[in-house]
Design an enzyme around this catalytic site. Sequence first.
Site, short mmCIF file in Angstrom:
data_model
loop_
_atom_site.label_atom_id
_atom_site.label_comp_id
_atom_site.label_asym_id
_atom_site.label_seq_id
_atom_site.Cartn_x
_atom_site.Cartn_y
_atom_site.Cartn_z
N GLU A 49 2.32 1.66 -3.40
CA GLU A 49 1.26 2.13 -4.30
C GLU A 49 1.04 3.64 -4.09
O GLU A 49 0.91 4.41 -5.04
CB GLU A 49 0.00 1.36 -3.92
CG GLU A 49 -1.09 1.31 -4.93
CD GLU A 49 -2.31 0.56 -4.36
OE1 GLU A 49 -2.24 -0.09 -3.30
OE2 GLU A 49 -3.37 0.65 -5.01
N SER A 55 -7.17 1.87 -2.81
CA SER A 55 -5.92 1.11 -2.89
C SER A 55 -6.28 -0.28 -3.40
O SER A 55 -7.28 -0.86 -2.96
CB SER A 55 -5.29 1.00 -1.51
OG SER A 55 -4.38 -0.08 -1.49
N GLU A 82 0.83 -1.21 0.00
CA GLU A 82 0.00 0.00 0.00
C GLU A 82 0.87 1.26 0.00
O GLU A 82 0.58 2.23 -0.70
CB GLU A 82 -0.90 -0.03 1.24
CG GLU A 82 -2.09 0.89 1.15
CD GLU A 82 -3.10 0.55 2.22
OE1 GLU A 82 -4.05 -0.19 1.93
OE2 GLU A 82 -2.95 1.02 3.37
N GLU A 116 -16.10 -10.68 3.69
CA GLU A 116 -14.93 -10.47 2.81
C GLU A 116 -14.42 -11.79 2.24
O GLU A 116 -14.09 -11.88 1.07
CB GLU A 116 -13.81 -9.76 3.58
CG GLU A 116 -12.60 -9.45 2.69
CD GLU A 116 -11.41 -8.88 3.47
OE1 GLU A 116 -11.19 -7.66 3.41
OE2 GLU A 116 -10.70 -9.65 4.15
N GLU A 152 -13.33 -12.36 -5.81
CA GLU A 152 -11.97 -12.11 -6.29
C GLU A 152 -10.89 -12.60 -5.34
O GLU A 152 -9.71 -12.61 -5.70
CB GLU A 152 -11.77 -10.62 -6.60
CG GLU A 152 -11.75 -9.69 -5.40
CD GLU A 152 -13.15 -9.21 -4.97
OE1 GLU A 152 -14.16 -9.77 -5.45
OE2 GLU A 152 -13.21 -8.28 -4.15
N CYS A 164 -8.71 -1.90 3.81
CA CYS A 164 -8.64 -3.16 4.56
C CYS A 164 -9.91 -3.45 5.36
O CYS A 164 -10.08 -4.54 5.86
CB CYS A 164 -7.42 -3.19 5.47
SG CYS A 164 -7.38 -1.84 6.62
N LYS A 203 -15.55 -9.49 8.05
CA LYS A 203 -14.52 -10.36 7.48
C LYS A 203 -15.12 -11.68 7.00
O LYS A 203 -14.59 -12.34 6.11
CB LYS A 203 -13.40 -10.60 8.49
CG LYS A 203 -12.56 -9.36 8.76
CD LYS A 203 -11.60 -9.04 7.64
CE LYS A 203 -10.96 -7.69 7.81
NZ LYS A 203 -10.13 -7.31 6.66
N CYS A 243 -10.88 -1.59 14.59
CA CYS A 243 -11.18 -3.01 14.83
C CYS A 243 -11.17 -3.38 16.31
O CYS A 243 -11.73 -4.41 16.67
CB CYS A 243 -10.20 -3.89 14.09
SG CYS A 243 -10.26 -3.64 12.33
FE1 HC1 Z 1 -8.76 -5.53 11.42
FE2 HC1 Z 1 -7.10 -5.70 9.56
S1 HC1 Z 1 -6.94 -4.22 11.28
S2 HC1 Z 1 -9.22 -4.98 9.25
O1 HC1 Z 1 -9.68 -4.34 11.91
O2 HC1 Z 1 -6.46 -4.50 8.23
O3 HC1 Z 1 -10.90 -7.56 11.35
O4 HC1 Z 1 -7.85 -6.49 14.15
O5 HC1 Z 1 -7.43 -8.14 11.01
O6 HC1 Z 1 -7.49 -7.77 7.45
O7 HC1 Z 1 -4.36 -6.63 10.19
C1 HC1 Z 1 -10.15 -6.72 11.47
C2 HC1 Z 1 -8.26 -6.07 13.18
C3 HC1 Z 1 -7.66 -7.02 10.81
C4 HC1 Z 1 -7.27 -7.05 8.27
C5 HC1 Z 1 -5.38 -6.28 9.92
FE1 SF4 Z 2 -14.07 -2.65 9.50
FE2 SF4 Z 2 -15.13 -2.94 11.90
FE3 SF4 Z 2 -14.38 -5.05 10.54
FE4 SF4 Z 2 -12.55 -3.44 11.52
S1 SF4 Z 2 -13.95 -4.67 12.70
S2 SF4 Z 2 -12.58 -4.32 9.48
S3 SF4 Z 2 -13.54 -1.45 11.32
S4 SF4 Z 2 -16.02 -3.66 9.97
#
Ligand code: HC1
Ligand code: SF4
Length: 508
Positions: free
Chosen positions: A207, A245, A204, A287, A292, A225, A284, A439
């Site tokens: 980039e 990104s 990142e 996600e 992809e 993220c 997550k 998070c």
């Molecule tokens: Fe997160 Fe991340 S900080 S998004 O909040 O970028 O879930 O803890 O794991 O992927 O590293 C969440 C936390 C985490 C990702 C990282």
């Molecule tokens: Fe986003 Fe909340 Fe998940 Fe962190 S815990 S990645 S801020 S939705």
Amino acid sequence: MAEKVKKGITLSRRSFLKFAGGLSVTGAVLGLAGCGKPLTPEKAAGGDGWLPTQYDNRGDFPTQVKGRISIDPKNPSITRDDQKCILCGQCIEVCQNVQTVYGYYKLPIKNETICVNCGQCTHWCPTAAITEVDDTQKVWEALADPDKIVIAQTAPAIRVAIGDDYGFPIGTNVEGKMVAALREIGFDYVADTNWAADLTIMEEASEHVHRLKDPTAPYTMFTTCCPAWVKFMEYYYPEMIPKYSTSKSPQAMMGAMIKTYFAEKKGIDPSKIVSVAVMPCAAKKYECTREELNSAAKYHNKPGMRDIDVVLTTREFSEMLKMKKIDLAKLQDSDFDNLVGEASGAGYIFANSGGVIEAAVRTAYFLATGEQPPAVVLDLQPVHGLQGIKEATLEIPGIGEEKIAVAQGLNNARKICDMINAGQAPWRLVEVMACPGGCISGGGQPRSSVPPQDRVREKRIEAVYKIDKSMRIRLSHENPEIKKIYTEFLGQPLSEEAELLLHTHYVP
Ligand code: HC1
Ligand code: SF4
């Protein structure tokens, strides 16, 4: 209010009202930005200023909203037990007023069920009627299967939160015991998502510096993220997609690396791996289902292979331990497995709002100047804390002035997007995390206060910064295991191999 500091760097906390000029946002809300004042006890006790409605100091629930949000039965992140629902309307409050999702339909489509999967409603629901979708059975089955190699990765925010369930003071870092607990229930390997956070920063930051030097690149780059933020932007602000990104989240990068690099190094057949991510986050779970995120399938030419097989929240992980009668407090500390287990302080601070951008500018400074970041960049104070929108201005030799911003809570992200669309945004880099606090207060964390309180968020945030300050290595580009993966596998950031495995593209 710019403060001149040494080495030609300027940090400033500018009044947001300047940018808010022609927009219909209130001074009161924007006043959160950059004010730097501690929250009053009154604010910390109830709604914590994240909601415009008034709460009393006992944290009682307001009565003015009744009803509940709709949840699609196929939602991969959240579900509701209607028997437990008391129609108090708390889920609507947080979804509508903190996240600006409920009720914010994109015309002309109406009556659709919009959910960005953040899971904040699971924290606000007083009866725990709304919870994450339970995926623990999938993990039990994998752990019981002798043909499977089950590998866990643990997000930055879990280690300062799971102790709440085992009698530790709020904000205790129980990293070693968390790793030991995963080994105790049968995981074959334990990787650290913080390591992958360092990898995300390498890509990142590269980039970002590339875009800073390219006059044809989009002016602003958004961190991506947080999957709830990505989904929010795809739905409400698809015109922002070129600003994303393309670097994948640490969870996603780790998923790709476990079934390629790690499997090759350890001599494991990747098709036998069950990759489990333990996350503080409900989004997550969503996600990992994104089409992809199938780099390992492409790399091995094995259609159907997923980079991540299951995501568990911190709460689900804790439930699994309780089912096995494992008391986290009694375990001896254990270490992560090597190759994917060592992280810098920069990887740790991802857990906090402002942490991703701070980690990124530490390495971007190095990439742009060839020098290590000075103290004011290393500890980028203006982006710490619970203000809804935070800003800083960096003066980077050879690049010039760079303004950056951080938003937490999607209501604040909406303001950022509206300012960009109004041509009033000066920022080159913007971090957004959907959850207030980042998070550490994610939708899958223990329900240590309901509704969530800033006193809990503050303790976790403090714990994370304390770890960072105590680390010998605080820069992603100095992490020896990160240097190793570039030497032995990826070449360099933004290489062809890195593009294939660590980057993605978004479509509205
Ligand atoms: Fe997160 Fe991340 S900080 S998004 O909040 O970028 O879930 O803890 O794991 O992927 O590293 C969440 C936390 C985490 C990702 C990282
Ligand atoms: Fe986003 Fe909340 Fe998940 Fe962190 S815990 S990645 S801020 S939705």
